[in-house]
Design an enzyme around this catalytic site. Structure first.
Site, mmCIF file in Angstrom:
data_model
loop_
_atom_site.group_PDB
_atom_site.id
_atom_site.type_symbol
_atom_site.label_atom_id
_atom_site.label_comp_id
_atom_site.label_asym_id
_atom_site.label_seq_id
_atom_site.Cartn_x
_atom_site.Cartn_y
_atom_site.Cartn_z
ATOM 1 N N GLY A 12 0.752 -0.978 -0.102
ATOM 2 C CA GLY A 12 0.012 -0.101 -0.402
ATOM 3 C C GLY A 12 0.552 1.285 -0.066
ATOM 4 C CG ASN A 14 0.937 3.125 -5.346
ATOM 5 O OD1 ASN A 14 1.587 4.160 -6.302
ATOM 6 N ND2 ASN A 14 1.529 2.174 -5.978
ATOM 7 C CG ASN A 105 -4.177 -1.192 -12.752
ATOM 8 O OD1 ASN A 105 -4.061 -1.772 -11.151
ATOM 9 N ND2 ASN A 105 -3.931 -1.777 -13.253
ATOM 10 C CG HIS A 107 0.942 -2.083 -15.891
ATOM 11 N ND1 HIS A 107 0.565 -3.062 -14.978
ATOM 12 C CD2 HIS A 107 2.512 -2.129 -16.315
ATOM 13 C CE1 HIS A 107 1.857 -4.292 -15.619
ATOM 14 N NE2 HIS A 107 2.653 -3.259 -16.178
ATOM 15 C CG ASP A 148 -1.691 -3.689 -17.502
ATOM 16 O OD1 ASP A 148 -3.120 -3.688 -16.514
ATOM 17 O OD2 ASP A 148 -1.129 -4.565 -17.397
ATOM 18 C CD GLU A 177 4.133 2.337 -8.910
ATOM 19 O OE1 GLU A 177 3.124 1.993 -8.588
ATOM 20 O OE2 GLU A 177 5.060 1.450 -9.497
#
Ligand code: GRF
Length: 203
Positions: A12, A14, A105, A107, A148, A177
């Site tokens: 976690g 992000n 999302n 990636h 994706d 990110e």
């Protein structure tokens, strides 16, 4: 308030970047309503609890095929955006249709390279190094019915140094990110994104 659900499967970091950006005022009028994990006891749940965010576990091993339906049943009508932040289960059509262009999302590569089925975690970075590409980075995209394949919102690039191990590359990409995901949430929450065919236009 712009209400967010963050879905996780792991540490976690992000999620933490979203929490921090709400706290320091970069993400204005945004609130994380729920953190949902598909695994028990992951560190991301601890981060959520420490920040007084409601947590839910929808265990993928117990729910199997019903995972998506259960998450949809729970979130329907409750949030404006679903953020997949290291969430490793694949969501099914019903939730993707109900939350069309409202699921994003992150990636850890520059899509459309090094993505798709089976490309997650360290595997992505190993493939990047093995191929010998000179740049990598991260992509924030909308979630559609493919893996994706949804419209790209933000990409951030780094140089791949010849000395990097996959783990080192993962750490460098993670730093990007943690900037890209809050940026994408900000754009969406401020209504600054339009989609033309599959192209995301930022105003
Ligand atoms: C990140 O690299 C993300 O791009 C990928 O899974 C990883 C999760 O990291 N989808 P964390 O749980 O946010 O630390």
């Amino acid at each position: 308030m712009f209400k967010i659900a963050v879905l996780i499967s792991g540490s976690g970091t992000n999620l933490q970047s979203i929490i921090d950006n709400i706290k320091d005022g970069y993400l204005k009028n945004c609130t994380i309503e729920y953190v949902i994990s598909d695994k028990k006891d992951v560190f991301g749940l601890k981060r959520a609890k420490e920040n007084n965010i409601k947590t839910m576990v929808f265990d993928k091993n117990e729910l199997k095929e019903d995972l998506s339906c259960n998450i949809l049943k729970f979130l329907k009508g409750k949030v404006d955006l679903i953020v997949l932040a290291g969430f490793t289960s694949i969501l099914k059509e019903n939730i993707i249709d109900e939350f069309r262009n409202r699921i994003i999302n992150i990636h850890p590569s520059l899509i459309p390279s090094f993505c798709g089925k089976g490309m997650y975690g360290l595997k992505v970075h190993e493939a990047v190094i093995e191929y010998g590409v000179k740049i990598s980075g991260c992509t924030v995209h909308f979630v559609d019915h493919g893996t994706d394949t949804g419209s790209i919102i933000i990409q951030k690039v780094i140089d791949v140094k010849s000395t990097y191990s996959a783990k080192e590359l993962q750490q460098e990409v993670l730093k990007t990110e943690h900037k890209a995901l809050p940026e994408a949430i900000k754009l969406i929450s401020e209504g600054r994104i339009k989609i033309d065919k599959r192209k995301v236009i930022v105003s």
